[in-house]
Design a protein around this motif. Sequence first.
Motif, PDB file in Angstrom:
ATOM      1  N   ALA A   1      -5.573   1.076 -11.728  1.00 44.13           N
ATOM      2  CA  ALA A   1      -5.181   2.184 -10.855  1.00 44.13           C
ATOM      3  C   ALA A   1      -4.319   1.680  -9.696  1.00 44.13           C
ATOM      4  CB  ALA A   1      -6.420   2.886 -10.319  1.00 44.13           C
ATOM      5  N   LEU A   2      -4.677   0.534  -9.125  1.00 44.51           N
ATOM      6  CA  LEU A   2      -3.892  -0.038  -8.018  1.00 44.51           C
ATOM      7  C   LEU A   2      -2.504  -0.462  -8.489  1.00 44.51           C
ATOM      8  CD1 LEU A   2      -6.658  -2.127  -6.207  1.00 44.51           C
ATOM      9  CD2 LEU A   2      -5.590  -0.030  -5.400  1.00 44.51           C
ATOM     10  N   ASN A   3      -2.411  -1.002  -9.715  1.00 49.99           N
ATOM     11  CA  ASN A   3      -1.091  -1.348 -10.259  1.00 49.99           C
ATOM     12  C   ASN A   3      -0.221  -0.101 -10.391  1.00 49.99           C
ATOM     13  OD1 ASN A   3      -1.462  -4.137 -10.538  1.00 49.99           O
ATOM     14  ND2 ASN A   3      -2.478  -3.911 -12.521  1.00 49.99           N
ATOM     15  N   ALA A   4      -0.844   0.997 -10.868  1.00 48.88           N
ATOM     16  CA  ALA A   4      -0.097   2.251 -11.015  1.00 48.88           C
ATOM     17  C   ALA A   4       0.340   2.791  -9.657  1.00 48.88           C
ATOM     18  CB  ALA A   4      -0.960   3.276 -11.743  1.00 48.88           C
ATOM     19  N   ILE A   5      -0.535   2.663  -8.659  1.00 49.98           N
ATOM     20  CA  ILE A   5      -0.185   3.098  -7.303  1.00 49.98           C
ATOM     21  C   ILE A   5       0.983   2.274  -6.773  1.00 49.98           C
ATOM     22  CG2 ILE A   5      -0.991   3.126  -4.903  1.00 49.98           C
ATOM     23  CD1 ILE A   5      -3.770   3.882  -5.999  1.00 49.98           C
ATOM     24  N   GLY A   6       0.928   0.953  -6.983  1.00 50.81           N
ATOM     25  CA  GLY A   6       2.011   0.070  -6.531  1.00 50.81           C
ATOM     26  C   GLY A   6       3.345   0.446  -7.145  1.00 50.81           C
ATOM     27  N   VAL A   7       3.346   0.733  -8.448  1.00 50.13           N
ATOM     28  CA  VAL A   7       4.582   1.111  -9.144  1.00 50.13           C
ATOM     29  C   VAL A   7       5.134   2.409  -8.570  1.00 50.13           C
ATOM     30  CG1 VAL A   7       5.515   1.903 -11.352  1.00 50.13           C
ATOM     31  CG2 VAL A   7       3.997  -0.082 -11.291  1.00 50.13           C
TER      32      VAL A   7
ATOM     33  N   LEU B   1      14.781  -1.724  -2.579  1.00 51.04           N
ATOM     34  CA  LEU B   1      14.012  -2.964  -2.487  1.00 51.04           C
ATOM     35  C   LEU B   1      14.388  -3.894  -3.627  1.00 51.04           C
ATOM     36  CD1 LEU B   1      10.444  -1.472  -1.776  1.00 51.04           C
ATOM     37  CD2 LEU B   1      12.118  -2.286  -0.088  1.00 51.04           C
ATOM     38  N   ASN B   2      14.561  -5.185  -3.321  1.00 49.11           N
ATOM     39  CA  ASN B   2      14.844  -6.135  -4.403  1.00 49.11           C
ATOM     40  C   ASN B   2      13.577  -6.411  -5.215  1.00 49.11           C
ATOM     41  OD1 ASN B   2      13.312  -8.214  -3.078  1.00 49.11           O
ATOM     42  ND2 ASN B   2      15.076  -8.560  -1.720  1.00 49.11           N
ATOM     43  N   GLU B   3      13.748  -7.068  -6.330  1.00 48.39           N
ATOM     44  CA  GLU B   3      12.631  -7.290  -7.245  1.00 48.39           C
ATOM     45  C   GLU B   3      11.516  -8.108  -6.596  1.00 48.39           C
ATOM     46  OE1 GLU B   3      13.607  -8.822 -11.052  1.00 48.39           O
ATOM     47  OE2 GLU B   3      15.009  -7.205 -11.542  1.00 48.39           O
ATOM     48  N   GLU B   4      11.875  -9.084  -5.787  1.00 53.40           N
ATOM     49  CA  GLU B   4      10.860  -9.924  -5.130  1.00 53.40           C
ATOM     50  C   GLU B   4      10.024  -9.102  -4.153  1.00 53.40           C
ATOM     51  OE1 GLU B   4      10.490 -13.978  -2.371  1.00 53.40           O
ATOM     52  OE2 GLU B   4      12.469 -13.194  -2.948  1.00 53.40           O
ATOM     53  N   MET B   5      10.680  -8.247  -3.397  1.00 52.63           N
ATOM     54  CA  MET B   5       9.963  -7.392  -2.439  1.00 52.63           C
ATOM     55  C   MET B   5       9.027  -6.425  -3.179  1.00 52.63           C
ATOM     56  SD  MET B   5       9.423  -6.543   0.725  1.00 52.63           S
ATOM     57  CE  MET B   5      10.817  -7.087   1.732  1.00 52.63           C
ATOM     58  N   GLN B   6       9.522  -5.837  -4.278  1.00 50.81           N
ATOM     59  CA  GLN B   6       8.685  -4.920  -5.051  1.00 50.81           C
ATOM     60  C   GLN B   6       7.481  -5.652  -5.650  1.00 50.81           C
ATOM     61  OE1 GLN B   6      10.663  -1.939  -7.596  1.00 50.81           O
ATOM     62  NE2 GLN B   6      12.622  -2.777  -6.876  1.00 50.81           N
ATOM     63  N   SER B   7       7.733  -6.866  -6.155  1.00 51.02           N
ATOM     64  CA  SER B   7       6.655  -7.652  -6.758  1.00 51.02           C
ATOM     65  C   SER B   7       5.597  -8.011  -5.716  1.00 51.02           C
ATOM     66  CB  SER B   7       7.239  -8.918  -7.394  1.00 51.02           C
ATOM     67  OG  SER B   7       6.207  -9.730  -7.925  1.00 51.02           O
ATOM     68  N   ASN B   8       6.057  -8.401  -4.518  1.00 44.37           N
ATOM     69  CA  ASN B   8       5.112  -8.749  -3.444  1.00 44.37           C
ATOM     70  C   ASN B   8       4.286  -7.532  -3.013  1.00 44.37           C
ATOM     71  OD1 ASN B   8       5.874 -11.415  -3.349  1.00 44.37           O
ATOM     72  ND2 ASN B   8       7.390 -11.127  -1.700  1.00 44.37           N
ATOM     73  N   LEU B   9       4.950  -6.377  -2.896  1.00 40.05           N
ATOM     74  CA  LEU B   9       4.250  -5.162  -2.486  1.00 40.05           C
ATOM     75  C   LEU B   9       3.195  -4.765  -3.519  1.00 40.05           C
ATOM     76  CD1 LEU B   9       3.828  -2.728  -0.655  1.00 40.05           C
ATOM     77  CD2 LEU B   9       5.781  -1.610  -1.765  1.00 40.05           C
ATOM     78  N   MET B  10       3.583  -4.763  -4.789  1.00 42.21           N
ATOM     79  CA  MET B  10       2.630  -4.392  -5.839  1.00 42.21           C
ATOM     80  C   MET B  10       1.496  -5.422  -5.934  1.00 42.21           C
ATOM     81  SD  MET B  10       4.895  -2.699  -8.932  1.00 42.21           S
ATOM     82  CE  MET B  10       5.989  -4.105  -9.143  1.00 42.21           C
TER      83      MET B  10
ATOM     84  N   ILE C   1      -9.643   2.421   0.193  1.00 40.25           N
ATOM     85  CA  ILE C   1      -8.527   1.975  -0.647  1.00 40.25           C
ATOM     86  C   ILE C   1      -7.221   2.632  -0.182  1.00 40.25           C
ATOM     87  CG2 ILE C   1      -7.573   2.006  -2.982  1.00 40.25           C
ATOM     88  CD1 ILE C   1      -9.888   0.097  -2.727  1.00 40.25           C
ATOM     89  N   ILE C   2      -7.284   3.927   0.117  1.00 40.08           N
ATOM     90  CA  ILE C   2      -6.082   4.645   0.565  1.00 40.08           C
ATOM     91  C   ILE C   2      -5.563   4.047   1.873  1.00 40.08           C
ATOM     92  CG2 ILE C   2      -5.220   6.861   1.419  1.00 40.08           C
ATOM     93  CD1 ILE C   2      -7.197   8.193  -0.552  1.00 40.08           C
ATOM     94  N   ALA C   3      -6.459   3.782   2.820  1.00 32.95           N
ATOM     95  CA  ALA C   3      -6.050   3.192   4.105  1.00 32.95           C
ATOM     96  C   ALA C   3      -5.456   1.808   3.895  1.00 32.95           C
ATOM     97  CB  ALA C   3      -7.254   3.121   5.045  1.00 32.95           C
ATOM     98  N   CYS C   4      -6.027   1.022   2.982  1.00 29.87           N
ATOM     99  CA  CYS C   4      -5.497  -0.313   2.686  1.00 29.87           C
ATOM    100  C   CYS C   4      -4.089  -0.222   2.110  1.00 29.87           C
ATOM    101  CB  CYS C   4      -6.401  -1.047   1.694  1.00 29.87           C
ATOM    102  SG  CYS C   4      -7.978  -1.580   2.358  1.00 29.87           S
ATOM    103  N   VAL C   5      -3.897   0.698   1.176  1.00 27.30           N
ATOM    104  CA  VAL C   5      -2.580   0.884   0.551  1.00 27.30           C
ATOM    105  C   VAL C   5      -1.538   1.242   1.608  1.00 27.30           C
ATOM    106  CG1 VAL C   5      -1.251   2.405  -0.967  1.00 27.30           C
ATOM    107  CG2 VAL C   5      -3.446   1.487  -1.735  1.00 27.30           C
ATOM    108  N   CYS C   6      -1.878   2.158   2.498  1.00 23.36           N
ATOM    109  CA  CYS C   6      -0.942   2.586   3.545  1.00 23.36           C
ATOM    110  C   CYS C   6      -0.641   1.464   4.528  1.00 23.36           C
ATOM    111  CB  CYS C   6      -1.502   3.796   4.284  1.00 23.36           C
ATOM    112  SG  CYS C   6      -1.591   5.290   3.269  1.00 23.36           S
ATOM    113  N   LEU C   7      -1.669   0.684   4.904  1.00 27.93           N
ATOM    114  CA  LEU C   7      -1.470  -0.412   5.853  1.00 27.93           C
ATOM    115  C   LEU C   7      -0.575  -1.495   5.254  1.00 27.93           C
ATOM    116  CD1 LEU C   7      -2.150  -1.623   8.599  1.00 27.93           C
ATOM    117  CD2 LEU C   7      -4.212  -2.622   7.590  1.00 27.93           C
ATOM    118  N   ILE C   8      -0.821  -1.841   3.999  1.00 30.10           N
ATOM    119  CA  ILE C   8      -0.001  -2.862   3.335  1.00 30.10           C
ATOM    120  C   ILE C   8       1.444  -2.383   3.212  1.00 30.10           C
ATOM    121  CG2 ILE C   8       0.404  -3.988   1.096  1.00 30.10           C
ATOM    122  CD1 ILE C   8      -2.667  -4.134   0.796  1.00 30.10           C
ATOM    123  N   THR C   9       1.624  -1.139   2.804  1.00 34.40           N
ATOM    124  CA  THR C   9       2.980  -0.593   2.640  1.00 34.40           C
ATOM    125  C   THR C   9       3.728  -0.583   3.967  1.00 34.40           C
ATOM    126  OG1 THR C   9       2.179   0.812   0.831  1.00 34.40           O
ATOM    127  CG2 THR C   9       4.310   1.372   1.795  1.00 34.40           C
ATOM    128  N   ASN C  10       3.062  -0.161   5.024  1.00 31.78           N
ATOM    129  CA  ASN C  10       3.705  -0.130   6.351  1.00 31.78           C
ATOM    130  C   ASN C  10       4.055  -1.528   6.831  1.00 31.78           C
ATOM    131  OD1 ASN C  10       3.799   2.639   6.822  1.00 31.78           O
ATOM    132  ND2 ASN C  10       1.676   2.703   7.509  1.00 31.78           N
TER     133      ASN C  10
END
Length: 510
Positions: free
Chosen positions: A379-385, A403-412, A332-341
Amino acid sequence: LNDDQNSDSDSSRLSESTASSSDSEYSRQSFNSDSSSKPSSPASASPPKIITFDELMAAARNLTDLTLAHEIAVNANFCIKHEDFPQNSFAGTVKQIVHKAFWDHLESELNEDPPEYEHAIKLFEEIKEILLSFLTPGANRIQSQICEVLDTDLIRQQAEHNAVDIHGLANYIINTMGKLCAPVRDNDIKQLKATDNIVELLRQIFRVLDLMKVDMANYTIQNLRPYLQRNLVDYERTKFQEILEETPSALDLTTEWIKESIEDELSSVSDESSSSPGADSSSKPIISPTLVLNNSYLKLLQWDYCKTIPETLITDEVRLQELREKLNQLKIIACVCLITNNMVGAAIVDVPDFADQLKRISVPLLEGMNKKTFDLKEALNAIGVQICSKVNRSLTERGLPTLNEEMQSNLMGQIAHIVEENNPVSSLIDKRIQFFMRSLLALPSFQKCMPTMPGGLSVIQTEMEFVGSQYASIVNFNKQVYGPFYANILRKLLFPEAPMGKAETETPIN
């Protein structure tokens, strides 16, 4: 991601082909050798054996001995702990009532005129036996002294003449306990010496003696551990052979576990043959036994531990389950980092150690994710926020637009979707973790270096190498102990028409 997935599948095939080619010595002839254990597996054509109750209990005792010896040898922190029932529990309440009734009755007897000593004498007799059990062979002087002072026949004679020095006996017991106890019990001994009430003193003496029993057991375990570590392979193999002789079905689950890997490998070979033009479909595929066994071990990292684990891995079930849970968290941690990058990499490219900051955000929120009550999506929603907040704070500090709202929404949203089945990022990271573990098993057991960490896992490299070393240690030891049993099963499943070797009728010497 498509390029990553294609390269990942190529790497996986390369690893498997390497393992297969290095395993060429496992020919049909080698599997007719004497390397197998005495057969009692379900692959045999013999009729089922009727197991008596005594045989079943003997097998259970052997399994208990095997499990305990394994735990003492491989777990340096294993020890016996003194545990009591919780005070508010039903069992704790019952125990408290019964004990209070006993000690109250003893107090009333000692307060009679003349005092009644019979119950007290029985307690002294029990204390004497406990003290004698603490002595090492050759401690003849103190043994004689204990038997002489706590001679219950003599105490009874004294009781008949109302001449029992009960406080003197208690003081002797406390002084003897002080000589025999571990240093950690010195404060308990001091408290005993400060207790005046004889009934409360006897009660506390038994409490401290219970603690000393635990200390003695742990001291024995500590001394036994080096011997078990030197002889554990032979001991476990011998014990399991005894279990197998008592209960011939003791390899049923292990056989099914290996059989599933053979079927998976046959299916994989068949798929590759059908996709390769000009392949000879009539020839029987050659399957590497080592590859089959390694793939079986890999299944344990995704095992449903609500199901019964193969019999040969029962002693390491808890450790394997903990490794699986840790790998799930690391995935999960690796997925979060890959998506964020991938989504905001340009915004954080100049931030040093940002991947480690993402890990520090994720780890606390993923604690306990193996529990049934854990809500991973929440937990993933909290991590995204928190990640969006962290990125925006970093951008603000550097005078850049947030980050604009659309970018934040897509990332989360992308982070929250990790939990979904067949999520492409999750599947990719999972394949790379499996590839790393498979590469680890393909290394010789004596080789200490780690294989190259696949892309996308660098943020969890330290943790992956630690988990990987624990996993490889379990697997390599398991192969040493149960290798002859696995060889027997593999021979019967891969070469059912082959004649049985000498080991089919004799117990292996090693």
